[in-house]
Design an enzyme around this catalytic site. Structure first.
Site: not given
Ligand code: MTE
Ligand code: HPA
Ligand code: MOS
Length: 766
Positions: A307, A719
């Protein structure tokens, strides 16, 4: 749109929200404790825990010999042992597991364990790892155009190195798991994990069982941020081994300091770059070599590196580009997923290149950015061959330049700096383009199981996990909209492997995208049968056949025929009648993201379903005598398509940005020469606090740009805004650079702590 609060907001505030540590266990609960390696690299010569085992209140001490299944917990590559055999490869590696009446007894007993090590040389930096020559897995490459030719014909070339620091997740709930042994050897696992299906598999393998014997349940995490994508597995496996052995419930919760010392972090990177550009700042070629610190095992390092490589060009069209990626093996805890997943490191380097081009040409950096942005009709193919569609960069640029008053404030900043010696201001605009989808294509699938109970309430199960990001709230809203009923009549269940199997981690920001589609699919299937039944019912009532099932609308707790709106029935009555008519009111649902693929060998394909875009303008004030900096104002304009929940999305954008500010300014991991993390608590490791929020903080979501082909035309948000924090980082650099009237390139790395800023200023003054 009416405000819909986070489904747990009330419980968060009253303290009623149940986290794993709040689960009541009737009796017999034991506490697990992990005995870990105090040295970074050593042979284990011999050990003896017989004295420790005699301590009153100790129920078990296990070594690798006591594992009924295989001694392996690597999530992708099988290079990570559950308990050390004859060698330890990082400080904090698990060697023995202890089950005791309470944590204090376990801790005291652990001091009686005798173990003898023969220390071996440890690799503790990327530089040393490169010298040593051992990558954790084969290196990768993405290449497009002809960089050699482009560099040969270049007007200007810059070259350099960027060091990017790691980051501790600092989820408020440390890693935790409660295991309850059940009938036979079955195991019920309450795990704080973003990845219940993987936890299920690895626990089963450790116990020598099958997935059907292990049930993993996850109601909510107290934050994950990527730190529980794979590394929640570890405590779950350890707790399961102790529960299986003692036949009693066992809970392991890591002490804050142990969690911070022993678990993986964001990957440090050392990036070498070279770029060619003309006198207008138009870039013709970029060559980057990314070196990441994988730590002692692979974990997700290769996906994270991938990534990083796929974000090396950020938002810019680079016709000739070569990206080489190496993940190096070191004797540190294995680094892991963290919000942005390599994206921040890759993007930081590209933004550094732009910033340096601007200084070299004595132009404003925002203009250099605008010169190089991906365009709408040409200059729109990434180095890995994906064509950019629905490009929102030009629109966002146009709006944020105006709302932030960028060019006027550029003048004011310069004016301020010309008239102040010790205080300097800095201003920077940075964009992001973030690819949405797991780059491991098969992970782009999700499942759901929806039950409509025969009095009208609805229970939604789906494969995603709640970590505070509001996923369950969004799933409830989607179900409410699809069924046309009140949000209050829907509940989202805890995530459970017995309800929805074979799920992907909740990660890559795609939780709402994918599970939302799966929930919709389940509801569509139920509605298909329910509509046919109701159409028949209308036909019987009105003695004709003019109501077609497709004409039925689900809205405001009613089901009605839009061609003959007087033909209507309440949702609850419809459900009751359907039940009596023996119609199935329960269905599973499934979704697979269409069209994504990526060839790793060739570095080519369409890894992302779409891109999320955003831009930020930040202004900072720097005290050049102390290195202290303060964010005066940040403007963010971020694209979430048609927002599923504006307040949650804005909260995600704010939270991600501030977490990013911590990463690129105050959070610095300091190790001693033996590999001990020195700052393993919040008194020495500085995460952002309320005072670090910009004095003026304008966070806007781009309006009027629905995303085609996604759930309710929304976009992922978790993210992408993290990387908007680079605007703060480069604003600080701008302020430092103003000391020499932008004549000299400051030595600038991530993080820009007060100390590092002062060192950079000192260097400039010399
Ligand atoms: N928001 C909160 N409050 N707590 C979390 O741990 N994790 C982040 C983001 N926002 C997180 C957060 C990360 S690393 C990811 S990948 C996404 O939330 C995952 O959730 P989603 O795919 O439902 O957005
Ligand atoms: N993002 C987050 N987690 C993952 C990914 C990615 O692209 N690929 C495998 N695990
Ligand atoms: Mo988020 S780093 O893809 O859990």
């Amino acid at each position: 749109m009416k405000t819909i609060y986070h489904e747990s907001a009330k419980y968060h505030v009253t303290g009623e929200a149940t986290y794993i540590d709040d689960i009541k266990v009737e009796s017999q609960l034991l506490h697990g404790y992990v005995y870990t390696s105090p040295v970074a690299h050593a042979k284990i010569k011999n050990y003896d825990f017989s004295e420790a085992a005699k301590v009153a209140g100790i129920h078990a001490i296990l070594s690798y010999k006591d594992i009924p299944g295989h001694n392996q917990m690597g999530p992708v590559f099988k290079d990570e042992v559950i308990l050390a055999v004859d060698e330890v490869t990082f400080i904090g590696q698990s060697i023995f597991l202890i089950a005791a009446e309470n944590e204090e007894i376990a801790r005291q007993a652990s001091k009686l364990i005798k173990i003898e090590f023969e220390e071996l040389p440890a690799i503790l930096t990327i530089e040393k790892a490169i010298e040593n020559g051992q990558t954790i897995q084969p290196s990768r490459k993405i290449e497009t155009g002809d960089i050699n030719e482009a560099f040969k014909n270049a007007t200007n070339i810059i070259e350099g190195e960027l060091k990017v620091g790691g980051q501790e997740h600092w989820y408020l709930e440390t890693q935790i798991c409660l295991c309850i042994p059940e009938e036979g050897r079955d195991m019920k696992v309450f795990s704080s994990t973003q990845n219940p299906s993987e936890t299920q598999l690895l626990v089963a393998e450790a116990l020598g069982l099958q997935k059907m014997n292990v049930e993993v349940d996850m109601r909510r995490m107290g934050g994950g941020f990527g730190g529980k994508e794979t590394q929640g597995n570890h405590v779950a496996i350890w707790a399961a081994l102790l529960a299986n052995y003692t036949k009693r419930p066992v809970k392991i919760r890591l002490f804050r300091d142990d969690d911070q010392k022993n678990t993986g972090k964001r990957h440090r990177f050392l990036i070498k770059y070279k770029a060619a550009f003309d006198n207008n700042g138009l870039i013709s070629a970029v060559d980057v070599e990314q070196n990441s610190d994988a730590g002692a095992t692979t974990d997700l390092s290769m996906s994270i590196l991938e990534r990083a490589m796929l974000h090396a060009e950020n938002s810019y069209y680079i016709p000739n580009m070569r990206i080489i990626g190496h993940a190096w093996k070191t004797n540190l805890p294995s680094n892991t997923a963290f919000r942005g997943f390599g994206g921040p490191q890759g993007i930081a380097c590209m933004e550094t290149i732009i910033d340096r081009i601007a200084r070299t040409l004595k132009k404003d950096s925002a203009e250099i950015r605008n010169t190089n942005f991906y365009a709408l009709f040409d200059r729109n193919v990434t180095p890995y061959g994906q064509k950019i569609e629905n490009n929102r960069l030009p629109k966002i640029w146009e709006q944020i330049i105006e709302t932030s008053d960028y060019f006027e404030r550029r003048k004011q900043t310069d004016f301020f700096n010309n008239n102040n010696e010790f205080y300097k201001k800095g201003l920077a605009l940075t964009p992001i383009k973030f690819g949405i989808s797991f780059t491991t294509s098969f992970l782009n699938q999700a499942g759901a199981l929806v039950h409509i109970y025969n009095e009208g309430s609805v229970l939604v199960n789906h494969g995603g996990t709640e970590m505070g990001q509001g996923l369950h709230t969004k799933m409830r809203q989607i179900a409410a909209k699809e069924l046309g009923i009140d949000y209050e009549n829907i509940k989202v269940n805890s995530t459970n492997t017995t309800k929805v199997p074979n799920t992907s981690p909740t990660a890559a920001s795609s939780g709402a995208d994918m599970n939302g589609m799966a929930v919709k699919d389940a509801i569509d299937k139920i509605k298909h049968k329910l509509s046919a039944f109701i159409a028949c019912k209308f036909a019987a009532t009105y003695r004709d056949n003019t109501t077609e099932p497709e004409f039925l609308v689900y809205d405001r707790n009613l089901i009605y025929d839009w061609k003959n709106p007087e033909r209507k029935i309440t949702f609850n009555e419809a459900v009751k009648a359907a039940y009596l008519g023996r119609i199935n009111l329960s269905s599973n649902g499934f979704y697979a993201t269409p069209g994504v693929h990526f060839n790793r060998e060739k570095g080519y394909g369409k890894p992302f379903y779409y891109f999320a875009y955003g831009m930020a303008v930040s202004e900072i004030l720097l005290d050049t005598l102390t290195g202290y900096s303060k964010i005066l104002r940040t403007d963010i304009l971020h694209d979430v398509g048609e927002s599923l929940n504006i307040d949650i999305d804005r909260g995600q954008a704010e939270g991600a940005f501030i977490q990013g500010v911590g990463w690129c300014t105050t959070e610095e991991l300091k190790y001693d020469s033996k590999g001990n993390l020195l700052n393993h608590s919040p008194d020495t490791y500085k995460i952002p606090g309320v005072n670090d929020i910009p004095e003026i903080f304008n966070v806007e979501l781009l309006k009027g740009y629905p995303q085609p082909g996604t759930i309710h035309r929304s976009k992922a948000v978790g993210e992408p805004p993290f990387m908007l924090s680079l605007s703060v980082w480069l604003a600080i650099k701008d302020a430092i650079s103003s000391i020499t009237n932008h004549q000299i390139e400051p030595d600038f790395q991530i993080p820009a702590t007060n100390e590092n800023i002062l060192l950079a200023i000192d260097k400039l003054k010399k």
